[in-house]
Design a protein around this motif. Structure first.
Motif, PDB file in Angstrom:
ATOM      1  N   GLY A 448       6.405  -8.924  21.610  1.00 19.85           N
ATOM      2  CA  GLY A 448       5.942  -7.673  21.012  1.00 19.85           C
ATOM      3  C   GLY A 448       5.179  -7.863  19.722  1.00 19.85           C
ATOM      4  O   GLY A 448       4.147  -7.224  19.495  1.00 19.85           O
ATOM      5  N   ILE A 449       5.670  -8.744  18.853  1.00 17.72           N
ATOM      6  CA  ILE A 449       4.987  -8.954  17.572  1.00 17.72           C
ATOM      7  C   ILE A 449       3.599  -9.536  17.791  1.00 17.72           C
ATOM      8  O   ILE A 449       2.604  -9.076  17.202  1.00 17.72           O
ATOM      9  N   ALA A 450       3.518 -10.563  18.641  1.00 14.18           N
ATOM     10  CA  ALA A 450       2.213 -11.179  18.892  1.00 14.18           C
ATOM     11  C   ALA A 450       1.249 -10.192  19.546  1.00 14.18           C
ATOM     12  O   ALA A 450       0.081 -10.088  19.154  1.00 14.18           O
ATOM     13  N   ALA A 451       1.734  -9.457  20.549  1.00 15.52           N
ATOM     14  CA  ALA A 451       0.865  -8.523  21.265  1.00 15.52           C
ATOM     15  C   ALA A 451       0.464  -7.341  20.386  1.00 15.52           C
ATOM     16  O   ALA A 451      -0.657  -6.846  20.480  1.00 15.52           O
ATOM     17  N   MET A 452       1.381  -6.891  19.510  1.00 19.32           N
ATOM     18  CA  MET A 452       1.069  -5.773  18.630  1.00 19.32           C
ATOM     19  C   MET A 452      -0.119  -6.109  17.727  1.00 19.32           C
ATOM     20  O   MET A 452      -1.032  -5.282  17.528  1.00 19.32           O
TER      21      MET A 452
END
Length: 580
Positions: A448-452
């Motif tokens: 989630g952090i990377a994709a966000m």
């Protein structure tokens, strides 16, 4: 057996005709229990959509909805930790087992002790939440702390931090009441009374709608001046929270009369020496840990979204409401109906357990798979039908659809996981679901952090060529949804592997799922064609026509192919039409 110290007169044994001695209708037939739960949940969700539409009308996707999402996030997490799902794992198996053994007096004393401990915990949580509202918002919505400076510079119109603090102080007492409501739900489910506890949230939603309508309507002048939304739209935020507090009380109170008729030997106490209490508390720990890491994941999504452009937490909120509908109606209804029954099964009846679980997984998939396909194919239209009003504009619609579509990728896994978790709980194993939940959170957070960060590079309006919009929104929330979806698939994989070690012969019904997915895709074609040729209609009307066409086509095709789930649904509809 004469019942002493009871909340009400004795209840008749299951299976006798008519009503029991307390005037309570006898429990429903086994095949109808999941449908009864689903009807109660659906009623609640239906008025929940109306509630969300009211909020969307007055606030849209923006700072004020961010505040509402923040205010409800923490209390809702505590309700999950100490409420329905925890009680489902720790309370229902023990209480149901005592009832099955004919030890109704002991079951009543066990229920009274659990209620006393929950009452004490709910009171403490409410007081702490009111007193520590400021640090709570500061920790879980750190991005709001800069709002005051931005308002002073004229860069923002709402100080989300101060408004969220005021909202949280109203919401936390509601949490304590809803925890007690979850206790009532556990009692009623154990006695195979399913409709009322799942219908009761209708009152909670109705109270919120009524309070907002009162504050926004012609009677608004009788309310506090700070609730005036004519000059400041933020004035309607507190009425939402006040309505939630009163609605929580109604949701709890409406269940008490039936609980009083069913529970024998009830004695309010705070003792851990009552039979079953220590066993329940021992089970509480792993369940709270498991639910805690899941809630931590949700908090992380909300926390990270607070650093994005205003509106990201709102987009997650709107999409989550739609995403939660099939999970609640289809998965939770089956899981809730099966938990008391699985808990009653004795060791050595693995074949019966496997048969029940496989049948229930197919029953869930039969409705969830077409819902997932429908969200992906027609989600933009559905979002417009539900939310497109007032301040909710076209860029809001596209953002919420994008987040919903990515969440939907994990829907089949997430819904199946609910039943498998309850299977572990019925087997007395609360640690394995907790460990698996931790792994799910790790996957969701990393992805989630990377994709966000990557998705947030793209503004909604500019990317889609929508032209100038009142609010600038970005697609960053879609990255958090992607982490959640992949985490759900990791969870179902680990649960399946762990169950195969406990129940030899356990398999997920993949073949049936693939058949249902093929039917759903084929059924989407005529509905998509209808959407294309429809004249310019209001989103609500167009959405109703397209979704109805899709659903009826899928059900007819499944029935024609002889799927037992379709035959069961159509048979149930025929019985209702004939009055049977």
């Amino acid at each position: 057996m004469t019942r002493k110290n009871s909340l009400g007169p004795p209840a008749q044994q299951e299976g006798r005709p008519g009503e029991d001695e307390a005037g309570v209708a006898k429990p429903p037939a086994r095949r109808n229990r999941a449908a009864i739960v689903a009807s109660g949940i659906f009623s609640s969700r239906l008025i929940g959509f109306l509630r969300e539409r009211v909020v969307a009308h007055y606030f849209g996707v923006g700072a004020l909805t961010d505040v509402i999402s923040t205010a409800f996030r923490g209390p809702n997490a505590l309700q999950v930790l100490f409420g329905e799902q925890t009680l489902s794992a720790a309370f229902i198996p023990i209480y149901s087992r005592l009832l099955e053994e004919g030890r109704e007096e002991e079951a009543g004393r066990f229920a009274g002790a659990i209620f006393g401990l929950l009452l004490a915990a709910a009171a403490c949580l409410s007081i702490v939440g009111v007193l520590l509202a400021r640090p709570f918002v500061a920790v879980f919505a750190l991005g709001y702390l800069n709002d005051a400076a931005e308002v002073a510079r004229g860069e923002a119109s709402v100080d989300r931090y101060e408004l969220a603090v005021a909202a949280v102080r109203w919401i936390f007492p509601m949490t304590g009441i809803l925890v007690l409501s979850a206790w009532a739900l556990g009692i009623l489910n154990s006695h195979r009374r399913f409709f009322l506890p799942y219908f009761a949230p209708v009152l909670w939603n109705a109270a919120i709608i009524a309070m907002v309508a009162l504050a926004a309507g012609e009677w608004g002048h009788i309310l506090p001046s700070s609730w005036d939304h004519a000059s400041d739209p933020s004035g309607l935020v507190i009425p939402v929270c006040v309505g939630a507090l009163f609605g929580g009380g109604l949701q709890f109170l409406v269940q008490l009369p039936l609980v009083a008729r069913l529970v024998s030997g009830f004695r309010l106490s705070f003792s851990t020496r009552v039979e079953g209490v220590r066993e329940a508390l021992k089970a509480f720990g792993p369940v709270i840990a498991g639910r805690g890491v899941v809630q931590l994941s949700l908090y992380l999504d909300h926390f990270l979204a607070g650093f994005l452009v205003a509106g990201a937490p709102s987009a997650i909120r709107w999409a989550s409401v739609l995403y939660a509908l099939p999970i609640s109606v289809f998965a939770m209804s089956v899981a809730a109906a099966e938990l008391p029954e699985l808990s009653r099964l004795q060791r050595g009846r693995e074949e019966e357990i496997l048969e029940r679980v496989t049948r229930s997984l197919r029953q869930i998939a039969f409705l969830v798979i077409p819902t997932a396909v429908g969200y992906l194919a027609f989600g933009y239209l559905i979002v417009g039908a539900v939310y497109r009003t007032g301040q909710f504009a076209v860029n809001d619609q596209w953002l919420v659809y994008g987040v919903l579509a990515v969440y939907t990728l994990g829907m089949p896994a997430s819904t199946a996981s609910r039943l498998l978790q309850n299977l572990f709980y019925s087997l007395g194993d609360t640690k394995t679901p907790a460990k698996v939940a931790f792994g799910r959170v790790v996957v969701a957070a990393v992805v989630g952090i990377a994709a966000m960060i990557w998705f947030d590079r793209f503004p909604v309006a500019a990317t889609l060529g929508l032209g100038p919009q009142e609010r600038t929104l970005h697609f960053g929330a879609m990255g958090l949804a992607l982490g959640s979806a992949l985490g759900s698939w990791g969870e179902i994989y680990w649960l399946r592997r762990a169950l195969r070690g406990r129940l030899e012969g356990f398999r997920l019904p993949w073949r049936g799922v693939l058949v249902m997915a093929g039917l759903a895709l084929a059924s989407a074609l005529p509905a998509a064609l209808l959407w294309k040729v429809l004249p310019a209609l209001h989103y609500a009307l167009a959405g109703a026509l397209v979704v109805a066409t899709y659903a009826l086509t899928y059900l007819a095709a499944a029935y024609g192919l002889g799927l037992s789930e379709a035959q069961s649904w159509i048979g149930r509809l025929r019985r209702r039409r004939s009055g049977g």
